[in-house]
Design a protein around this motif. Structure first.
Motif, PDB file in Angstrom:
ATOM      1  N   ILE A   3     -27.171   7.209 -11.169  1.00  0.00           N
ATOM      2  CA  ILE A   3     -25.962   6.869 -11.924  1.00  0.00           C
ATOM      3  C   ILE A   3     -25.678   5.399 -11.656  1.00  0.00           C
ATOM      4  N   ARG A   4     -25.944   4.557 -12.652  1.00  0.00           N
ATOM      5  CA  ARG A   4     -25.767   3.119 -12.457  1.00  0.00           C
ATOM      6  C   ARG A   4     -24.301   2.735 -12.591  1.00  0.00           C
ATOM      7  N   THR A   5     -23.829   1.904 -11.680  1.00  0.00           N
ATOM      8  CA  THR A   5     -22.446   1.437 -11.745  1.00  0.00           C
ATOM      9  C   THR A   5     -22.273   0.448 -12.893  1.00  0.00           C
ATOM     10  N   THR A   6     -21.011   0.117 -13.190  1.00  0.00           N
ATOM     11  CA  THR A   6     -20.693  -0.692 -14.368  1.00  0.00           C
ATOM     12  C   THR A   6     -20.079  -2.037 -13.974  1.00  0.00           C
ATOM     13  N   PRO A   7     -20.836  -3.119 -14.034  1.00  0.00           N
ATOM     14  CA  PRO A   7     -20.263  -4.447 -13.772  1.00  0.00           C
ATOM     15  C   PRO A   7     -19.239  -4.804 -14.840  1.00  0.00           C
ATOM     16  N   TYR A   8     -18.216  -5.537 -14.449  1.00  0.00           N
ATOM     17  CA  TYR A   8     -17.179  -5.909 -15.421  1.00  0.00           C
ATOM     18  C   TYR A   8     -17.487  -7.249 -16.080  1.00  0.00           C
ATOM     19  N   GLY A   9     -16.742  -7.525 -17.151  1.00  0.00           N
ATOM     20  CA  GLY A   9     -16.851  -8.808 -17.828  1.00  0.00           C
ATOM     21  C   GLY A   9     -15.941  -9.841 -17.193  1.00  0.00           C
ATOM     22  N   HIS A  10     -16.012 -11.066 -17.704  1.00  0.00           N
ATOM     23  CA  HIS A  10     -15.204 -12.180 -17.191  1.00  0.00           C
ATOM     24  C   HIS A  10     -14.510 -12.862 -18.363  1.00  0.00           C
ATOM     25  N   ALA A  11     -13.186 -12.801 -18.385  1.00  0.00           N
ATOM     26  CA  ALA A  11     -12.433 -13.428 -19.468  1.00  0.00           C
ATOM     27  C   ALA A  11     -12.676 -14.934 -19.479  1.00  0.00           C
ATOM     28  N   ALA A  12     -12.703 -15.506 -20.682  1.00  0.00           N
ATOM     29  CA  ALA A  12     -12.939 -16.946 -20.837  1.00  0.00           C
ATOM     30  C   ALA A  12     -14.154 -17.380 -20.025  1.00  0.00           C
ATOM     31  N   CYS A  13     -15.265 -16.714 -20.246  1.00  0.00           N
ATOM     32  CA  CYS A  13     -16.421 -16.904 -19.346  1.00  0.00           C
ATOM     33  C   CYS A  13     -17.090 -18.262 -19.493  1.00  0.00           C
ATOM     34  N   SER A  14     -16.728 -19.046 -20.494  1.00  0.00           N
ATOM     35  CA  SER A  14     -17.306 -20.389 -20.600  1.00  0.00           C
ATOM     36  C   SER A  14     -16.888 -21.284 -19.436  1.00  0.00           C
ATOM     37  N   GLN A  15     -15.833 -20.891 -18.711  1.00  0.00           N
ATOM     38  CA  GLN A  15     -15.380 -21.699 -17.575  1.00  0.00           C
ATOM     39  C   GLN A  15     -16.348 -21.625 -16.390  1.00  0.00           C
ATOM     40  N   LEU A  50     -19.920  12.971  -6.740  1.00  0.00           N
ATOM     41  CA  LEU A  50     -21.260  13.093  -6.169  1.00  0.00           C
ATOM     42  C   LEU A  50     -21.242  13.387  -4.669  1.00  0.00           C
ATOM     43  N   LEU A  51     -20.073  13.342  -4.057  1.00  0.00           N
ATOM     44  CA  LEU A  51     -19.990  13.583  -2.612  1.00  0.00           C
ATOM     45  C   LEU A  51     -20.618  14.914  -2.191  1.00  0.00           C
ATOM     46  N   PRO A  52     -20.360  16.019  -2.890  1.00  0.00           N
ATOM     47  CA  PRO A  52     -20.992  17.282  -2.486  1.00  0.00           C
ATOM     48  C   PRO A  52     -22.517  17.268  -2.625  1.00  0.00           C
ATOM     49  N   TYR A  53     -23.047  16.253  -3.331  1.00  0.00           N
ATOM     50  CA  TYR A  53     -24.492  16.172  -3.560  1.00  0.00           C
ATOM     51  C   TYR A  53     -25.142  15.093  -2.692  1.00  0.00           C
ATOM     52  N   ARG A  54     -24.442  14.621  -1.666  1.00  0.00           N
ATOM     53  CA  ARG A  54     -24.955  13.502  -0.887  1.00  0.00           C
ATOM     54  C   ARG A  54     -26.272  13.805  -0.180  1.00  0.00           C
ATOM     55  N   LYS A  55     -26.578  15.095   0.027  1.00  0.00           N
ATOM     56  CA  LYS A  55     -27.859  15.466   0.635  1.00  0.00           C
ATOM     57  C   LYS A  55     -28.858  15.970  -0.400  1.00  0.00           C
ATOM     58  N   ASP A  56     -28.491  15.852  -1.658  1.00  0.00           N
ATOM     59  CA  ASP A  56     -29.357  16.270  -2.753  1.00  0.00           C
ATOM     60  C   ASP A  56     -30.129  15.042  -3.249  1.00  0.00           C
ATOM     61  N   ASN A  57     -31.413  15.012  -2.990  1.00  0.00           N
ATOM     62  CA  ASN A  57     -32.222  13.839  -3.323  1.00  0.00           C
ATOM     63  C   ASN A  57     -32.395  13.613  -4.817  1.00  0.00           C
ATOM     64  N   ARG A  58     -31.924  14.544  -5.622  1.00  0.00           N
ATOM     65  CA  ARG A  58     -32.056  14.376  -7.067  1.00  0.00           C
ATOM     66  C   ARG A  58     -31.061  13.365  -7.628  1.00  0.00           C
ATOM     67  N   PHE A  59     -29.953  13.127  -6.935  1.00  0.00           N
ATOM     68  CA  PHE A  59     -28.881  12.302  -7.482  1.00  0.00           C
ATOM     69  C   PHE A  59     -28.513  11.172  -6.525  1.00  0.00           C
ATOM     70  N   GLU A  60     -28.259   9.995  -7.111  1.00  0.00           N
ATOM     71  CA  GLU A  60     -27.862   8.855  -6.285  1.00  0.00           C
ATOM     72  C   GLU A  60     -27.146   7.822  -7.146  1.00  0.00           C
ATOM     73  N   ILE A  61     -26.160   7.164  -6.540  1.00  0.00           N
ATOM     74  CA  ILE A  61     -25.495   6.033  -7.188  1.00  0.00           C
ATOM     75  C   ILE A  61     -26.405   4.811  -7.109  1.00  0.00           C
ATOM     76  N   PHE A  62     -26.562   4.136  -8.236  1.00  0.00           N
ATOM     77  CA  PHE A  62     -27.360   2.910  -8.297  1.00  0.00           C
ATOM     78  C   PHE A  62     -26.377   1.755  -8.462  1.00  0.00           C
ATOM     79  N   ASP A  63     -25.955   1.205  -7.344  1.00  0.00           N
ATOM     80  CA  ASP A  63     -24.860   0.232  -7.329  1.00  0.00           C
ATOM     81  C   ASP A  63     -25.380  -1.196  -7.514  1.00  0.00           C
ATOM     82  N   VAL A  64     -24.950  -1.832  -8.594  1.00  0.00           N
ATOM     83  CA  VAL A  64     -25.354  -3.213  -8.874  1.00  0.00           C
ATOM     84  C   VAL A  64     -24.145  -4.091  -9.181  1.00  0.00           C
TER      85      VAL A  64
END
Length: 412
Positions: free
Chosen positions: A305-317, A351-365
């Protein structure tokens, strides 16, 4: 006396001949060592009929450092480390070669293909390298080895256009080893020609080694059903696509999922259109998805489960990576970017109850991505997507690391 001189000369001749032989052998050994030893991305000489051994996988740091985890990799900083100096030879083609980008198709966020000014900006974006603060070891990215692995263990990306970014990035990084296929009928569209599935696979394969299905919400919003190809996509909160995908799960060993940017407050979630109602609906929806996956994902499959990076307002700065994250304010025009971290926390909680279940993992970016306000696709017009090549490539380097460390039998 003449015979003695002849023998002496012959002895000298033999001595010189030996020296010449030794010199030739020495030069040959030096040539083999210097010119046939890999210096960065590992390559291997082997018969074409044999696959590269996983024992050949190498790391890009000393063996004294522990291998990176998803968590340790995601904490660090961007360091200025320019790619090969192209000087006056900065062209789109040379830039693609220098970054290892071989894209088989066109797509919206190849910023370096747009104009000369965008090419210069693209060069500035990739001149920064992600460095984990723990100095952990990351396996060197080897596109040939990964492409061979995915031939036997295919991967499916499911989600919105940010997930498509990761799919496109990986396709470019593996471009030498894949060809595009867009069959009108396949196992992945369930026979429904209106469902477009992006695929990359060797021609000899019946199903894709690398595939993407666009599903902005992952389920139907009207009733939280995970649909099949014959179903209606239901109500959507804006433009986009919400294709079914669960019918294709059995064809893939790896699955990367994400949703979030298309979720907004709405009367569908409650009478007040509040963020609290939205978050509650998101939790119920993601719990429904996880319940389905729990009942249908095999023990030899892996779901990130990939995490969701946010945007940046007025990103030209932003003209360079930030030192610390600059979170969204929640103001109008930021499209609920400030809720993305709460979406991620909902996934982590369920996902906490599945923390020992190797099928599922957070993909934090999130951390490595949230620092790149400078890398967005179209400053002040599109401040959510990022350019390719760019920070998304580091998601795929981590993905390679997570896949290959298991192949070499590494456990934390």
């Amino acid at each position: 006396m003449a015979a003695v001189v002849f023998k002496a000369d012959k002895a000298v001749f033999l001595s010189h001949k030996s020296i010449y032989s030794i010199a030739i052998v020495t030069i040959l050994l030096v040539w083999l060592t210097v010119y046939h030893t890999p210096h960065s991305v590992p390559t291997f000489s082997r018969p074409k009929s044999h696959k590269q051994p996983y024992s050949s996988i190498t790391s890009n740091k000393s063996d004294s450092h522990a291998l990176c985890t998803i968590e340790s990799y995601n904490h660090g900083k961007w360091v200025y480390d320019p790619i090969v100096n192209l000087g006056n030879n900065l062209t789109a083609a040379n830039f693609a070669t220098a970054t290892g980008y071989y894209c088989r198709k066109k797509f919206a966020h190849r910023c370096f293909r747009r104009s000369e000014s965008e090419l210069i900006r693209a060069k500035t974006i990739v001149d920064y390298r992600w460095q984990p603060e723990s100095n952990c070891t990351l396996l060197d990215f080897n596109p040939k080895l990964l492409s061979e692995h995915l031939n036997d263990h295919p991967i499916l990306f499911v989600g919105d256009s940010i997930t498509q970014l990761q799919f496109e990035s990986l396709g470019c990084l593996l471009g030498h080893y894949y060809t595009n296929r867009h069959p009108s009928h396949s196992n992945l569209n369930g026979g429904n020609p209106n469902i477009r599935v992006d695929e990359k696979a060797p021609e000899s394969k019946e199903t894709a080694s690398l595939a993407f299905i666009r599903s902005d919400y992952l389920l139907r919003l009207d009733d939280f059903k995970l649909t099949i190809p014959a179903d209606s996509p239901g109500t959507q909160l804006g433009t986009g696509l919400n294709h079914p995908w669960v019918h294709g799960l059995s064809y893939f060993d790896y699955i990367v999922l994400n949703t979030g940017p298309h979720w907004h407050p709405n009367l569908m979630w409650g009478p007040n259109e509040t963020e609290e109602e939205l978050l509650d609906a998101f939790k119920r929806a993601m719990s429904t998805i996880l319940d389905y996956l729990d009942n249908h994902v095999r023990s030899n499959q892996k779901v990130w489960i990939r995490t969701t990076p946010y945007g940046h307002a007025a990103c030209s700065q932003f003209t360079e990576p930030s030192i610390t994250p600059i979170p969204p304010s929640g103001k109008t025009g930021e499209f609920e970017w400030h809720l993305f971290q709460q979406f991620d926390m909902i996934w982590k909680d369920i996902l906490l109850p599945y923390r020992k279940d190797n099928r599922f993992e957070i993909f934090d970016v999130t951390t490595l991505s949230n620092l790149r306000g400078d890398a967005h696709s179209k400053p002040d017009k599109d401040c959510l997507h990022t350019c390719l090549p760019g920070p998304v490539d580091y998601w795929n380097r981590l993905l390679y690391h997570e896949i290959m460390k298991k192949e070499i039998g590494y456990t934390y």
